[in-house]
Scaffold this motif. Sequence first.
Motif, PDB file in Angstrom:
ATOM      1  N   TYR A 315       0.836  -1.210   0.000  1.00 25.14           N
ATOM      2  CA  TYR A 315       0.000   0.000   0.000  1.00 25.14           C
ATOM      3  C   TYR A 315       0.867   1.255   0.000  1.00 25.14           C
ATOM      4  CZ  TYR A 315      -4.578   2.179   0.707  1.00 25.14           C
ATOM      5  OH  TYR A 315      -5.744   2.876   0.522  1.00 25.14           O
ATOM      6  N   ILE A 316       1.968   1.229   0.753  1.00 25.70           N
ATOM      7  CA  ILE A 316       2.910   2.355   0.739  1.00 25.70           C
ATOM      8  C   ILE A 316       3.482   2.555  -0.662  1.00 25.70           C
ATOM      9  CG2 ILE A 316       5.156   3.132   1.591  1.00 25.70           C
ATOM     10  CD1 ILE A 316       4.498   1.833   4.258  1.00 25.70           C
ATOM     11  N   THR A 317       3.803   1.450  -1.323  1.00 26.95           N
ATOM     12  CA  THR A 317       4.345   1.531  -2.688  1.00 26.95           C
ATOM     13  C   THR A 317       3.345   2.166  -3.638  1.00 26.95           C
ATOM     14  OG1 THR A 317       5.683  -0.447  -2.280  1.00 26.95           O
ATOM     15  CG2 THR A 317       5.323   0.191  -4.571  1.00 26.95           C
ATOM     16  N   HIS A 318       2.077   1.756  -3.579  1.00 25.95           N
ATOM     17  CA  HIS A 318       1.056   2.311  -4.468  1.00 25.95           C
ATOM     18  C   HIS A 318       0.853   3.799  -4.202  1.00 25.95           C
ATOM     19  CE1 HIS A 318       0.282  -1.553  -6.122  1.00 25.95           C
ATOM     20  NE2 HIS A 318      -0.399  -2.035  -5.098  1.00 25.95           N
ATOM     21  N   LEU A 319       0.874   4.202  -2.938  1.00 28.89           N
ATOM     22  CA  LEU A 319       0.689   5.618  -2.617  1.00 28.89           C
ATOM     23  C   LEU A 319       1.832   6.467  -3.175  1.00 28.89           C
ATOM     24  CD1 LEU A 319      -0.600   5.412   1.075  1.00 28.89           C
ATOM     25  CD2 LEU A 319      -1.827   6.430  -0.845  1.00 28.89           C
ATOM     26  N   LEU A 371       2.924   8.400   5.758  1.00 28.26           N
ATOM     27  CA  LEU A 371       3.664   8.483   7.018  1.00 28.26           C
ATOM     28  C   LEU A 371       2.992   7.673   8.119  1.00 28.26           C
ATOM     29  CD1 LEU A 371       4.705  12.245   7.047  1.00 28.26           C
ATOM     30  CD2 LEU A 371       5.899  10.275   6.095  1.00 28.26           C
ATOM     31  N   VAL A 372       1.673   7.655   8.135  1.00 30.75           N
ATOM     32  CA  VAL A 372       0.974   6.842   9.142  1.00 30.75           C
ATOM     33  C   VAL A 372       1.273   5.364   8.928  1.00 30.75           C
ATOM     34  CG1 VAL A 372      -1.303   6.105   9.929  1.00 30.75           C
ATOM     35  CG2 VAL A 372      -0.835   8.524   9.595  1.00 30.75           C
ATOM     36  N   LEU A 373       1.315   4.923   7.667  1.00 32.85           N
ATOM     37  CA  LEU A 373       1.616   3.518   7.389  1.00 32.85           C
ATOM     38  C   LEU A 373       3.073   3.177   7.711  1.00 32.85           C
ATOM     39  CD1 LEU A 373      -0.361   2.965   4.068  1.00 32.85           C
ATOM     40  CD2 LEU A 373      -0.940   2.134   6.344  1.00 32.85           C
ATOM     41  N   THR A 374       3.985   4.137   7.588  1.00 28.45           N
ATOM     42  CA  THR A 374       5.380   3.875   7.986  1.00 28.45           C
ATOM     43  C   THR A 374       5.478   3.625   9.494  1.00 28.45           C
ATOM     44  OG1 THR A 374       5.827   6.247   8.242  1.00 28.45           O
ATOM     45  CG2 THR A 374       6.286   5.253   6.100  1.00 28.45           C
ATOM     46  N   MET A 387      12.325   7.661   3.954  1.00 27.74           N
ATOM     47  CA  MET A 387      11.088   8.257   3.451  1.00 27.74           C
ATOM     48  C   MET A 387      11.328   9.632   2.848  1.00 27.74           C
ATOM     49  SD  MET A 387       8.072   7.702   2.721  1.00 27.74           S
ATOM     50  CE  MET A 387       8.188   6.041   3.355  1.00 27.74           C
ATOM     51  N   ALA A 388      12.299  10.386   3.375  1.00 31.53           N
ATOM     52  CA  ALA A 388      12.628  11.682   2.769  1.00 31.53           C
ATOM     53  C   ALA A 388      13.141  11.489   1.343  1.00 31.53           C
ATOM     54  CB  ALA A 388      13.665  12.400   3.622  1.00 31.53           C
ATOM     55  N   LYS A 389      13.869  10.423   1.104  1.00 31.52           N
ATOM     56  CA  LYS A 389      14.365  10.131  -0.242  1.00 31.52           C
ATOM     57  C   LYS A 389      13.235   9.707  -1.167  1.00 31.52           C
ATOM     58  CE  LYS A 389      17.677   7.180  -2.703  1.00 31.52           C
ATOM     59  NZ  LYS A 389      18.699   6.110  -2.562  1.00 31.52           N
ATOM     60  N   ASP A 390      12.320   8.884  -0.658  1.00 32.29           N
ATOM     61  CA  ASP A 390      11.219   8.400  -1.494  1.00 32.29           C
ATOM     62  C   ASP A 390      10.248   9.517  -1.852  1.00 32.29           C
ATOM     63  OD1 ASP A 390      12.203   5.807  -1.483  1.00 32.29           O
ATOM     64  OD2 ASP A 390      11.122   5.275   0.341  1.00 32.29           O
ATOM     65  N   LEU A 391       9.981  10.413  -0.907  1.00 40.60           N
ATOM     66  CA  LEU A 391       9.041  11.504  -1.153  1.00 40.60           C
ATOM     67  C   LEU A 391       9.702  12.724  -1.781  1.00 40.60           C
ATOM     68  CD1 LEU A 391       6.896  11.339   2.105  1.00 40.60           C
ATOM     69  CD2 LEU A 391       6.313  10.472  -0.157  1.00 40.60           C
ATOM     70  N   ARG A 392      11.019  12.666  -1.993  1.00 39.75           N
ATOM     71  CA  ARG A 392      11.778  13.733  -2.636  1.00 39.75           C
ATOM     72  C   ARG A 392      11.603  15.068  -1.911  1.00 39.75           C
ATOM     73  NH1 ARG A 392      10.000  10.372  -6.701  1.00 39.75           N
ATOM     74  NH2 ARG A 392      11.607   9.649  -8.142  1.00 39.75           N
ATOM     75  N   MET A 393      11.864  15.054  -0.612  1.00 39.97           N
ATOM     76  CA  MET A 393      11.786  16.270   0.186  1.00 39.97           C
ATOM     77  C   MET A 393      12.860  16.230   1.264  1.00 39.97           C
ATOM     78  SD  MET A 393       8.396  15.600   2.564  1.00 39.97           S
ATOM     79  CE  MET A 393       7.314  15.803   1.164  1.00 39.97           C
ATOM     80  N   SER A 394      13.129  17.364   1.849  1.00 34.36           N
ATOM     81  CA  SER A 394      14.158  17.454   2.878  1.00 34.36           C
ATOM     82  C   SER A 394      13.659  16.856   4.185  1.00 34.36           C
ATOM     83  CB  SER A 394      14.558  18.912   3.093  1.00 34.36           C
ATOM     84  OG  SER A 394      13.454  19.666   3.557  1.00 34.36           O
ATOM     85  N   THR A 395      14.602  16.536   5.060  1.00 31.86           N
ATOM     86  CA  THR A 395      14.243  15.970   6.358  1.00 31.86           C
ATOM     87  C   THR A 395      13.472  16.972   7.201  1.00 31.86           C
ATOM     88  OG1 THR A 395      16.271  14.658   6.234  1.00 31.86           O
ATOM     89  CG2 THR A 395      15.167  14.761   8.361  1.00 31.86           C
ATOM     90  N   ALA A 396      13.821  18.257   7.083  1.00 28.41           N
ATOM     91  CA  ALA A 396      13.118  19.277   7.864  1.00 28.41           C
ATOM     92  C   ALA A 396      11.654  19.381   7.440  1.00 28.41           C
ATOM     93  CB  ALA A 396      13.819  20.620   7.691  1.00 28.41           C
ATOM     94  N   THR A 397      11.389  19.315   6.135  1.00 28.62           N
ATOM     95  CA  THR A 397       9.994  19.364   5.664  1.00 28.62           C
ATOM     96  C   THR A 397       9.229  18.122   6.086  1.00 28.62           C
ATOM     97  OG1 THR A 397      10.749  20.624   3.744  1.00 28.62           O
ATOM     98  CG2 THR A 397       8.551  19.670   3.631  1.00 28.62           C
ATOM     99  N   LEU A 398       9.896  16.970   6.022  1.00 28.54           N
ATOM    100  CA  LEU A 398       9.239  15.731   6.434  1.00 28.54           C
ATOM    101  C   LEU A 398       8.947  15.743   7.930  1.00 28.54           C
ATOM    102  CD1 LEU A 398       8.288  12.980   5.404  1.00 28.54           C
ATOM    103  CD2 LEU A 398      10.531  12.066   5.953  1.00 28.54           C
ATOM    104  N   ARG A 399       9.821  16.347   8.701  1.00 31.16           N
ATOM    105  CA  ARG A 399       9.585  16.441  10.147  1.00 31.16           C
ATOM    106  C   ARG A 399       8.318  17.242  10.443  1.00 31.16           C
ATOM    107  NH1 ARG A 399      13.937  18.105  14.833  1.00 31.16           N
ATOM    108  NH2 ARG A 399      12.424  18.345  16.527  1.00 31.16           N
ATOM    109  N   THR A 400       8.091  18.299   9.683  1.00 28.10           N
ATOM    110  CA  THR A 400       6.875  19.086   9.874  1.00 28.10           C
ATOM    111  C   THR A 400       5.630  18.251   9.595  1.00 28.10           C
ATOM    112  OG1 THR A 400       8.100  21.062   9.204  1.00 28.10           O
ATOM    113  CG2 THR A 400       5.701  21.196   9.176  1.00 28.10           C
ATOM    114  N   HIS A 401       5.686  17.413   8.573  1.00 27.40           N
ATOM    115  CA  HIS A 401       4.540  16.547   8.271  1.00 27.40           C
ATOM    116  C   HIS A 401       4.289  15.565   9.414  1.00 27.40           C
ATOM    117  CE1 HIS A 401       3.496  17.625   4.130  1.00 27.40           C
ATOM    118  NE2 HIS A 401       4.786  17.816   3.914  1.00 27.40           N
ATOM    119  N   TYR A 402       5.334  14.984   9.954  1.00 26.73           N
ATOM    120  CA  TYR A 402       5.161  14.057  11.078  1.00 26.73           C
ATOM    121  C   TYR A 402       4.576  14.771  12.295  1.00 26.73           C
ATOM    122  CZ  TYR A 402       7.414   9.775   9.360  1.00 26.73           C
ATOM    123  OH  TYR A 402       7.694   8.602   8.702  1.00 26.73           O
TER     124      TYR A 402
END
Length: 435
Positions: A315-319, A371-374, A387-402
């Motif tokens: 499911y993570i792969t499809h998303l 992120l919930v599924l991770t 996950m930052a590599k897969d979503l093509r975003m920085s770690t700081a931006t991903l931290r905000t999403h979490y």
Amino acid sequence: MDSDTEETRSQLTETKAEPSKPSRKHKKRKKLAAEGNPEKPKSVQATIKVIPGNPERIPPLVGYFPSGFDPTQNPDPDSTKVGVFRHKERGGTRLQVVVTPNKEAKVDFVGTSYAGEAQAGELCSYGLGILDKDTQTLKIVPIASNKIFRLEPKIQGLHFSGKEPASSAVGELSAHEKAEKRIDLHNRYGTKKSIRQNKKMQTLKQEDDPDSQNDMDAIKQGMTNREDTEASEGHTDRNAPPFNASATTPQEAYPLDKIITTGEWKFLQDINKLLEGGAEISQNSFPTFVCNRIHKLQLIEDEDKKYKLSCIFSYITHLIKFKDLHSMDGFSSAKAHRFPGIIRDKFSSMFDAVSKRLSTEKSNLLISYVLVLTLFADEFQTSMTDMAKDLRMSTATLRTHYENLGCKVSRKSGVSTVTLPVPLQFPTVRRKRRN
């Protein structure tokens, strides 16, 4: 004998020396060339400029008359009247052109961008080219609705009405009719696998199916609870899966059965089948997050837990592939990905994928689901690097999403770890006071 032989040889020699007579075709070509040498059209070297469309200005409209009517035969510029009409609600896509000749006032030539020939599929994009010989520039502009209007004769007051019917029976099909036609095409010309998947999807959508009905009720209830919770806490702008802010365990905070419904689990067995067949999971087909954790499946002895984790990975792969499919930088990596029909239809409806790009709001919602599924995959203690590599975003931006999901990010020994404390506590928006 010798004299006869010498005469024969001399005759052959004279015959070979004579030039061949030109054929009739060759004479005709010479005659045409001699009659006159018409001037060849001069080539023009122009600079091509493609002008994008401007929503504040109406683009040019292009039409043709299949009846043979030619408005340019009359030198009077006021001999023909042209009117352009827009739909009140969908003026950008539904246009109507009406051409009325003064001499034949009882006949209108009407063309639309939504009915008749305009309903055919668009295999190319149309543009109008304007050559300026003074500046040696060829300007290409898009035409209205990317449609060429077929202006057909209509008798005024008989075959044509100025008002559009309230129903969608004229010009376009309703959503129900489109779905029925699509199902009919599947059953007639689809492959056996496509027909089988289509029947399964229709079974899930039936109202008398208890499993699908329970899934729909759970999703609606989860969305209602989420809206009520966000409204009470002042978080109406949060994009997150259905959650329970008063949960006592991380598993209850974001119920998994409201993210992956009962009827979808059996379509998420691709990773499990690959492992059973001894195939390798490559990073070209699966995200880095999944590839770096695929070894967990080999260590799990409980078949139910193994099946559950493999479906979460799928499911993570499809998303992620669905997000890449609707983005500029990730399209090439996702264009060959195969989505189950029920999963693709759900994503298209949930994330409103009506165009090639997802809106910012829907893209953030998709990221929240990932992120919930991770968290479920890593037992609610995960890292952000893969996950930052897969979503093509920085770690700081991903931290905000979490953090917007209620997660807590801590750093130990140079490694950032994400956990989900309960009950959920969402960050509040701080507003600066005006002096």
